[in-house]
Scaffold this active site. Structure first.
Site, PDB file in Angstrom:
ATOM      1  N   LYS A 183       4.959  -6.296  17.143  1.00 14.76           N
ATOM      2  CA  LYS A 183       3.554  -5.919  16.947  1.00 14.76           C
ATOM      3  C   LYS A 183       2.880  -6.913  16.000  1.00 14.76           C
ATOM      4  O   LYS A 183       3.253  -7.020  14.837  1.00 14.76           O
ATOM      5  CB  LYS A 183       3.436  -4.523  16.326  1.00 14.76           C
ATOM      6  CG  LYS A 183       1.972  -4.075  16.281  1.00 14.76           C
ATOM      7  CD  LYS A 183       1.725  -2.877  15.406  1.00 14.76           C
ATOM      8  CE  LYS A 183       1.392  -3.237  13.981  1.00 14.76           C
ATOM      9  NZ  LYS A 183       0.104  -3.948  13.817  1.00 14.76           N
ATOM     10  N   GLU A 257      10.445  -8.786   4.403  1.00 15.26           N
ATOM     11  CA  GLU A 257       9.828  -9.928   3.703  1.00 15.26           C
ATOM     12  C   GLU A 257       8.508  -9.410   3.161  1.00 15.26           C
ATOM     13  O   GLU A 257       7.573  -9.177   3.921  1.00 15.26           O
ATOM     14  CB  GLU A 257       9.571 -11.079   4.679  1.00 15.26           C
ATOM     15  CG  GLU A 257      10.805 -11.625   5.354  1.00 15.26           C
ATOM     16  CD  GLU A 257      11.606 -12.556   4.470  1.00 15.26           C
ATOM     17  OE1 GLU A 257      11.188 -12.836   3.331  1.00 15.26           O
ATOM     18  OE2 GLU A 257      12.679 -12.984   4.916  1.00 15.26           O
ATOM     19  N   CYS A 291       2.098 -15.118   0.876  1.00 19.24           N
ATOM     20  CA  CYS A 291       2.985 -14.256   0.087  1.00 19.24           C
ATOM     21  C   CYS A 291       3.635 -15.017  -1.058  1.00 19.24           C
ATOM     22  O   CYS A 291       3.852 -14.481  -2.131  1.00 19.24           O
ATOM     23  CB  CYS A 291       4.052 -13.674   0.991  1.00 19.24           C
ATOM     24  SG  CYS A 291       4.840 -14.937   1.987  1.00 19.24           S
ATOM     25  N   GLU A 388      -0.725  -8.470  -6.659  1.00 17.70           N
ATOM     26  CA  GLU A 388      -0.956  -9.524  -5.686  1.00 17.70           C
ATOM     27  C   GLU A 388      -2.415  -9.450  -5.234  1.00 17.70           C
ATOM     28  O   GLU A 388      -2.858  -8.430  -4.722  1.00 17.70           O
ATOM     29  CB  GLU A 388      -0.019  -9.290  -4.492  1.00 17.70           C
ATOM     30  CG  GLU A 388       0.014 -10.429  -3.538  1.00 17.70           C
ATOM     31  CD  GLU A 388       0.967 -10.176  -2.369  1.00 17.70           C
ATOM     32  OE1 GLU A 388       1.046  -9.028  -1.908  1.00 17.70           O
ATOM     33  OE2 GLU A 388       1.607 -11.126  -1.921  1.00 17.70           O
TER      34      GLU A 388
HETATM   35  P1  NAP Z   1       0.690  -4.661   5.647  1.00 17.46           P
HETATM   36  O1  NAP Z   1      -0.480  -3.789   5.480  1.00 17.46           O
HETATM   37  O2  NAP Z   1       1.974  -4.243   5.082  1.00 17.46           O
HETATM   38  O3  NAP Z   1       0.813  -4.928   7.207  1.00 17.46           O
HETATM   39  C1  NAP Z   1       1.836  -5.683   7.795  1.00 17.46           C
HETATM   40  C2  NAP Z   1       2.078  -5.195   9.198  1.00 17.46           C
HETATM   41  O4  NAP Z   1       2.600  -3.865   9.157  1.00 17.46           O
HETATM   42  C3  NAP Z   1       0.829  -5.130  10.053  1.00 17.46           C
HETATM   43  O5  NAP Z   1       1.164  -5.425  11.380  1.00 17.46           O
HETATM   44  C4  NAP Z   1       0.449  -3.669   9.885  1.00 17.46           C
HETATM   45  O6  NAP Z   1      -0.383  -3.178  10.897  1.00 17.46           O
HETATM   46  C5  NAP Z   1       1.792  -2.985   9.914  1.00 17.46           C
HETATM   47  N1  NAP Z   1       1.830  -1.673   9.300  1.00 17.46           N
HETATM   48  C6  NAP Z   1       0.955  -1.099   8.438  1.00 17.46           C
HETATM   49  N2  NAP Z   1       1.380   0.131   8.085  1.00 17.46           N
HETATM   50  C7  NAP Z   1       2.545   0.348   8.741  1.00 17.46           C
HETATM   51  C8  NAP Z   1       3.470   1.440   8.786  1.00 17.46           C
HETATM   52  N3  NAP Z   1       3.284   2.543   8.081  1.00 17.46           N
HETATM   53  N4  NAP Z   1       4.577   1.321   9.562  1.00 17.46           N
HETATM   54  C9  NAP Z   1       4.803   0.192  10.269  1.00 17.46           C
HETATM   55  N5  NAP Z   1       3.953  -0.861  10.273  1.00 17.46           N
HETATM   56  C10 NAP Z   1       2.838  -0.789   9.513  1.00 17.46           C
HETATM   57  O7  NAP Z   1       0.434  -6.096   5.040  1.00 17.46           O
HETATM   58  P2  NAP Z   1      -0.832  -7.000   5.216  1.00 17.46           P
HETATM   59  O8  NAP Z   1      -1.831  -6.594   4.209  1.00 17.46           O
HETATM   60  O9  NAP Z   1      -1.225  -7.082   6.628  1.00 17.46           O
HETATM   61  O10 NAP Z   1      -0.194  -8.408   4.863  1.00 17.46           O
HETATM   62  C11 NAP Z   1      -0.205  -8.939   3.608  1.00 17.46           C
HETATM   63  C12 NAP Z   1       1.114  -8.694   2.897  1.00 17.46           C
HETATM   64  O11 NAP Z   1       2.186  -9.315   3.577  1.00 17.46           O
HETATM   65  C13 NAP Z   1       1.111  -9.292   1.524  1.00 17.46           C
HETATM   66  O12 NAP Z   1       1.617  -8.374   0.594  1.00 17.46           O
HETATM   67  C14 NAP Z   1       2.020 -10.488   1.655  1.00 17.46           C
HETATM   68  O13 NAP Z   1       2.618 -10.890   0.461  1.00 17.46           O
HETATM   69  C15 NAP Z   1       2.993 -10.045   2.672  1.00 17.46           C
HETATM   70  N6  NAP Z   1       3.616 -11.192   3.331  1.00 17.46           N
HETATM   71  C16 NAP Z   1       4.923 -11.478   3.045  1.00 17.46           C
HETATM   72  C17 NAP Z   1       5.549 -12.573   3.622  1.00 17.46           C
HETATM   73  C18 NAP Z   1       6.977 -12.885   3.301  1.00 17.46           C
HETATM   74  O14 NAP Z   1       7.586 -13.629   4.049  1.00 17.46           O
HETATM   75  N7  NAP Z   1       7.547 -12.348   2.253  1.00 17.46           N
HETATM   76  C19 NAP Z   1       4.844 -13.366   4.516  1.00 17.46           C
HETATM   77  C20 NAP Z   1       3.523 -13.073   4.799  1.00 17.46           C
HETATM   78  C21 NAP Z   1       2.922 -11.957   4.193  1.00 17.46           C
HETATM   79  P3  NAP Z   1      -1.975  -3.461  10.888  1.00 17.46           P
HETATM   80  O15 NAP Z   1      -2.271  -4.408   9.779  1.00 17.46           O
HETATM   81  O16 NAP Z   1      -2.181  -4.007  12.211  1.00 17.46           O
HETATM   82  O17 NAP Z   1      -2.649  -2.187  10.668  1.00 17.46           O
END
Ligand code: NAP
Ligand code: MG
Length: 479
Positions: A183, A257, A291, A388
């Site tokens: 997804k 991650e 990230c 963050e």
């Molecule tokens: P997020 O809200 O955690 O979303 C990540 C993904 O998970 C999206 O596809 C999201 O769907 C989905 N999601 C949301 N709630 C969920 C649930 N309850 N169960 C399963 N999936 C769910 O993160 P974001 O705000 O999009 O991304 C930013 C974050 O990612 C930052 O904290 C960043 O540090 C982290 N990140 C980490 C890395 C690494 O390699 N460590 C790399 C890149 C980013 P939708 O958004 O489509 O609703």
């Protein structure tokens, strides 16, 4: 300091052909989802790009069934060498269609074409090439003589590097013999859907890769599906913790991650001009939606004023604007929600007493934008030093001794990345050894390579992606 005037140099968007609506990619075919639809927009203009189907639990179930059948009938029976041929084919197609992917990614995400063209897409192809090479050599990876795949893997990715995160997930999963249900993030589905087309073009057997678009509930349905063997998630620490709780007590494997609050440490013997470039690369690359961004600058006190002054002078030359313009350095913030979060945290920084500075550049009238911003006088208790921000905002703290630098750098629940700037090799080694961070860069920042494992300590998650270590995450009993 006067900035050069550049004539606009827009990349043509004629190379992409965006449909008005997209279904889900299940079992090698496009199907309508059973849920509603949502719109994906261009964050630089707020223009609607396409209607996207929201997969519900029944769609996820169809995708998992397709992945299971493909796994047991085709993919797990195929030799590694043959799997590798498909991965090489996908890698070459990504290169052939690189311009199309770069323009589409800039349109859907808001990041500058300079970065999609030179970083996101070439690295995505490199991940497929690298893992293609492993597919027939898994018995020689130091993970046992005959390592076995999990089976069906559910993968959920964020919006900051849409195609690149997809390739970090899909390339190792396929190379090791798993099939996937992925997804993409709600705000950036388009390059994952174009990737589905590439899978068709590569003649990948139906069901090996399934792309189910949607938002949070779709992700949750993947995490909860009983016939998924492993979950690979990249996203926020909050959602990562929920996922860990959801799958606790099941047989599912998991890699997470998550977020970061990387320290970029500058010692007084660092070459200042190169360091300033590294600081810019560390926090303003990809609008700071990274990230492993170097979002906390730790500067030795004796040079703090000079570094801040030179940094501000450099930031005044950054070009913020149209992501498709080849001169643009900083593009649009990915969504209104993310812009609100950056705005709120920056206001908290001011309210808590840090000094705010931005480069004062003009911003477009439409779309989501935030000026490159630097906070000085930040202390460790400030929210902008702890949380963050995930935007183009740098928090500057100072230190006097190397011990103090290390203590401050490690004073965070995260542990994803760090940077060290110094003239002395011995100091690099001493500091890197003390830092609790999965990746430590020395005299550079934000360098990525498929051969190098990437991942976190503490609340930045567990498991590694890339390199030999990344393979282990997709082989049963290896991680
Ligand atoms: P997020 O809200 O955690 O979303 C990540 C993904 O998970 C999206 O596809 C999201 O769907 C989905 N999601 C949301 N709630 C969920 C649930 N309850 N169960 C399963 N999936 C769910 O993160 P974001 O705000 O999009 O991304 C930013 C974050 O990612 C930052 O904290 C960043 O540090 C982290 N990140 C980490 C890395 C690494 O390699 N460590 C790399 C890149 C980013 P939708 O958004 O489509 O609703
Ligand atoms: Mg979008």
């Amino acid at each position: 300091m006067p900035t050069f005037e550049y004539a606009p140099a827009p990349e043509s968007r004629a190379v992409v052909d965006i449909a008005s609506s997209y279904g889900l990619f299940i079992n090698g075919e496009w199907v309508d989802g059973h849920g509603t639809t949502f719109k994906t927009v261009n964050p630089a203009s707020e223009e609607v790009l396409a209607d996207i189907h929201e997969g519900d639990a029944s769609d996820v179930d169809l995708a998992v069934k397709a992945a299971r059948t493909a796994y047991s009938r085709v993919w797990s029976r195929m030799s590694g060498a043959d799997r590798g041929k498909y991965l090489f084919r996908i890698a070459r197609l990504l290169q052939e269609r690189a311009r199309e992917f770069a323009v589409l990614e800039s349109l859907d995400n808001g990041k500058p074409i300079k970065e999609t063209r030179d970083v996101d897409i070439p690295l995505a192809a490199a991940h497929f090439f690298y893992h293609a090479g492993w597919a027939d050599k898994l018995g020689h990876a130091g993970l046992g003589p005959d390592p076995q795949p999990y089976g069906v893997v559910g993968q959920v990715i964020p919006w900051n590097f849409p195609l690149l995160m997809l390739s970090w997930k899909i390339a190792p999963a396929l190379a090791t013999g798993n099939t996937v249900v992925l997804k993409p993030a709600e705000t950036t589905p388009l390059t994952a859907l174009l990737f589905a087309e590439v899978c068709q073009q590569a003649d990948l057997p139906p069901g090996v890769v399934n792309i189910v678009t949607g938002a949070r509930e779709t992700g949750q349905a993947i995490v909860d599906h009983p016939d998924i063997d492993k979950i690979a998630f990249t996203g926020s620490t909050g959602v990562g913790k929920m996922i860990a709780r959801s799958i606790a007590g099941t047989r599912k494997g998991v890699t997470l991650e998550l977020g970061g609050k990387g320290a970029n440490i500058v010692f007084d013997d660092a070459p200042i001009d190169q360091t300033v470039e590294g600081i810019v690369r560390g926090i303003f690359f990809n609008q700071g939606h990274v990230c492993c961004a170097g979002s906390r600058l730790l500067v030795q006190e004796s040079i703090a004023e000079e570094v801040t002054r030179r940094l501000q002078r450099r930031l005044a030359t950054l070009r913020v604007g149209d992501p498709l313009d080849k001169n643009t350095d900083v593009g649009a913030i990915n969504s209104r929600a993310q812009l609100d979060k950056i705005t709120q945290l920056s206001e908290a920084g001011e309210a808590e007493g840090a000094q705010r500075w931005d480069n004062g550049c003009p911003l477009p009238d439409k779309g989501f934008w935030f000026r490159p911003t630097v906070f000085s006088g930040v202390t460790q208790t400030h929210r902008i030093a702890q949380e963050e921000i995930f935007g183009p905002v740098l928090s500057v703290l100072t230190f006097r001794t190397p011990q103090e630098a290390v203590a401050k750098a490690n004073n965070t629940p995260y542990g994803l990345s760090a940077g060290i700037w110094t003239d002395k090799g011995s100091r690099i080694l001493w500091t890197a050894d003390q830092l609790k961070a999965g990746v430590v860069w020395a005299n550079t920042f934000n360098q990525f390579d498929p051969t190098s494992p990437f991942g976190g300590y503490k609340e930045s998650g567990y498991g590694r992606e890339g390199g030999r270590h990344g393979l282990a995450g997709y082989l049963k009993g290896s991680n």
